[in-house]
Design a protein around this motif. Structure first.
Motif, PDB file in Angstrom:
ATOM      1  N   GLU A 217       6.034 -67.997  74.847  1.00  0.00           N
ATOM      2  CA  GLU A 217       7.008 -68.132  73.757  1.00  0.00           C
ATOM      3  C   GLU A 217       7.384 -69.592  73.540  1.00  0.00           C
ATOM      4  N   GLN A 220       4.539 -71.450  71.888  1.00  0.00           N
ATOM      5  CA  GLN A 220       4.461 -71.111  70.474  1.00  0.00           C
ATOM      6  C   GLN A 220       5.543 -71.838  69.681  1.00  0.00           C
ATOM      7  N   SER A 224       4.857 -74.514  66.710  1.00  0.00           N
ATOM      8  CA  SER A 224       5.400 -74.244  65.369  1.00  0.00           C
ATOM      9  C   SER A 224       6.300 -75.381  64.892  1.00  0.00           C
ATOM     10  N   TRP A 244      10.868 -69.768  53.778  1.00  0.00           N
ATOM     11  CA  TRP A 244      10.555 -69.618  55.195  1.00  0.00           C
ATOM     12  C   TRP A 244      10.241 -70.952  55.860  1.00  0.00           C
ATOM     13  N   ASN A 330      -2.565 -57.844  65.115  1.00  0.00           N
ATOM     14  CA  ASN A 330      -2.400 -59.145  65.767  1.00  0.00           C
ATOM     15  C   ASN A 330      -3.641 -60.028  65.654  1.00  0.00           C
ATOM     16  N   THR A 372       4.109 -69.635  64.372  1.00  0.00           N
ATOM     17  CA  THR A 372       4.993 -68.499  64.066  1.00  0.00           C
ATOM     18  C   THR A 372       5.219 -68.375  62.574  1.00  0.00           C
ATOM     19  N   TYR A 373       5.413 -69.508  61.917  1.00  0.00           N
ATOM     20  CA  TYR A 373       5.666 -69.511  60.469  1.00  0.00           C
ATOM     21  C   TYR A 373       4.514 -68.865  59.721  1.00  0.00           C
ATOM     22  N   ARG A 375       2.075 -66.927  60.929  1.00  0.00           N
ATOM     23  CA  ARG A 375       1.863 -65.532  61.312  1.00  0.00           C
ATOM     24  C   ARG A 375       2.743 -64.593  60.494  1.00  0.00           C
ATOM     25  N   LYS A 376       3.964 -65.038  60.162  1.00  0.00           N
ATOM     26  CA  LYS A 376       4.830 -64.221  59.311  1.00  0.00           C
ATOM     27  C   LYS A 376       4.208 -64.052  57.929  1.00  0.00           C
ATOM     28  N   ASN A 377       3.635 -65.132  57.406  1.00  0.00           N
ATOM     29  CA  ASN A 377       2.956 -65.053  56.112  1.00  0.00           C
ATOM     30  C   ASN A 377       1.790 -64.067  56.166  1.00  0.00           C
ATOM     31  N   GLU A 379       1.284 -61.518  58.232  1.00  0.00           N
ATOM     32  CA  GLU A 379       1.731 -60.133  58.354  1.00  0.00           C
ATOM     33  C   GLU A 379       2.204 -59.587  57.016  1.00  0.00           C
ATOM     34  N   GLN A 380       2.846 -60.447  56.211  1.00  0.00           N
ATOM     35  CA  GLN A 380       3.293 -60.025  54.877  1.00  0.00           C
ATOM     36  C   GLN A 380       2.110 -59.754  53.959  1.00  0.00           C
TER      37      GLN A 380
END
Length: 474
Positions: A217, A220, A224, A244, A330, A372-373, A375-377, A379-380
């Protein structure tokens, strides 16, 4: 020196042993006796309940215990299915009682759990689990719990299991499991010893696993921050215009990925053999070849010799690959830089190869896409149904927003993150080694104790040992 040898060195052995003439038992203490499960315990599983239907389950009613409900030695009652009263009453011999020992017999054979915390509620089994109960007083269920986790039992299972896709341990086979049994008092002492000693090992393992999670963590977070805010904490900032992303260094240029990509190339996926390509064969990459920013060329399937390879899709060192589709969310969108690869490895249609303009460092982009930033994109943006239909499209990737630093600053950030990654990798590797060694020792300790390779009859917990008066010295 193996784990069993280490345990024998630390603890005393019995004075005399004899040969069992049983391949999975070997020698055992002379004071112990050979026996079989059927002479010591009652064993039963549900019979004739196959192909479960949705109406076999209820929101309330007796618990229906399956192997997936086992967590260590306990059953997670809160996660159990329920069945109706008729199913419970159908077979009184598998109506569970406090202290019952359960053993999985299908699929993952040999998971064990003790029935504890039932609190007078009703519970029964599905057809994939045995209940094992003593038939006489000279029997410790807790000893059996440890015996069935030992190498002597796993060797027995390997010797006797049947099936190819799904392995199965038949009841007639299990009840003929032969082993060396100590006296009932020794069974209880061995169980107490293993309860205590494995708890200490488990605590160490949990601490190291928690440390590994925290290190990952932290790594990461560092990546990020560097990839979105830069290395200079005093740099003037500006609003990126992307919710974001937030603020970015003033001299960085907010843009979409399409502005730094020349092309996103996609391979082909012919029908391949279900094995890895070997020497001088062509192989087609699987989606798992790109995972957590790392490339593994061995994650491939052999191309049949009668199919002509599309050599334009051969992977080369310096390529940047992205997983386009996968059954695991993932893995989708995971990006890796190819430092080295074997020859004759081909892109599949589930892997993108990215081609860049010279304004971006390929490794900077790799770190960016695994941040992390981003990865959120990702997943969306994932579209499609559940399972292997999950994918990310070229247009979605092209539309991702980020902020681009000057090329020199990109190089600085990449070099900094390489150093940081090396430090984190070393710490994680050290913690993983402790976990691995501890798990090996735990397995060896269990096997040594339940087979009599070590003598724990005089063992006492540390607290009790400290309370004993010290011997007089001359």
């Amino acid at each position: 020196m193996d784990g069993n040898s280490l345990e024998r060195k630390k603890y005393a052995a019995y004075l005399e042993y004899k040969d069992s003439n049983v391949i999975w038992i070997g020698s055992y203490p002379e004071s112990w006796s050979l026996t079989r499960v059927k002479f010591e315990a009652y064993v039963k599983a549900r019979v004739g309940w196959h192909g479960l239907k949705s109406d076999d389950f209820t929101d309330e009613g007796p618990y229906l215990v399956t192997g997936s409900d086992f967590r260590g030695s306990r059953i997670e009652w809160e996660n159990c299915y329920h069945c109706d009263e008729a199913r419970y009453e159908q077979d009184p011999y598998i109506q569970l009682k406090e202290g019952d020992l359960l053993l999985t017999k299908d699929g993952t054979i040999g998971k064990v759990a003790l029935v504890e915390g039932l609190n007078n509620e009703k519970a029964t089994l599905n057809s994939g689990v045995f209940v094992v109960r003593p038939t006489h007083d000279n029997f410790s269920t807790r000893f059996y719990y440890w015996l069935l986790q030992s190498k002597v039992f796993t060797d027995f299972v390997d010797y006797n299991k049947t099936g190819s896709t799904i392995v199965h341990l038949y009841q007639d086979t299990f009840v003929n499991f032969s082993y060396a049994a100590p006296t009932s008092d020794e069974e209880i002492q061995i169980a107490c010893f293993l309860d205590h000693e494995t708890a200490k090992i488990d605590t160490l393992i949990e601490e190291q696993q928690s440390l590994i999670r925290l290190l990952k963590e932290k790594r990461q977070a560092v990546i990020s921050h560097a990839i979105t805010k830069g290395l200079n904490p005093d740099a003037p900032m500006k609003d990126s215009g992307v919710e974001w992303l937030g603020e970015v260094p003033e001299h960085w240029i907010p843009m979409q990925v399409r502005r730094i990509l020349c092309d996103m190339e996609q391979g082909k996926s012919p029908e391949c053999e279900n094995r890895e390509a070997i020497s001088d064969q062509w192989g087609v990459l699987k989606t798992s070849c790109v995972n957590n920013g790392s490339y593994n060329y061995r994650e491939n399937k052999a191309l049949p010799e009668n199919i002509e390879p599309f050599i334009q899709y051969e992977v080369k060192a310096g390529d940047v690959l992205m997983s386009r589709a996968s059954g695991s969310v993932n893995l989708i969108g995971s990006v890796a830089y190819v430092y080295e690869t074997e020859p004759k490895i081909l892109l599949s249609d589930k892997i993108f190869r990215l081609h860049f303009h010279d304004k971006i460092n390929c490794l900077f982009f790799t770190y960016l896409m695994n941040s992390t930033y981003m990865r959120k994109n990702i997943e969306q943006a994932i579209s499609g149904a559940e399972g292997m239909a999950n994918n990310i499209t070229k247009s979605a990737v092209m539309g991702f927003h980020f902020a681009l630093p000057p090329i020199d600053e990109q190089h600085q950030i990449v070099n900094h993150l390489r150093e940081i990654n090396a430090k984190f990798d070393k710490l994680i590797e050290e913690a993983e080694l402790i976990v691995s060694v501890s798990m090996e020792r735990r397995t060896a300790l269990i096997s040594a104790a339940v087979t009599g390779k070590i003598d724990v009859r005089d063992w006492q917990p540390e607290a009790q040992q400290q309370e004993q008066p010290a011997e007089a010295t001359v």
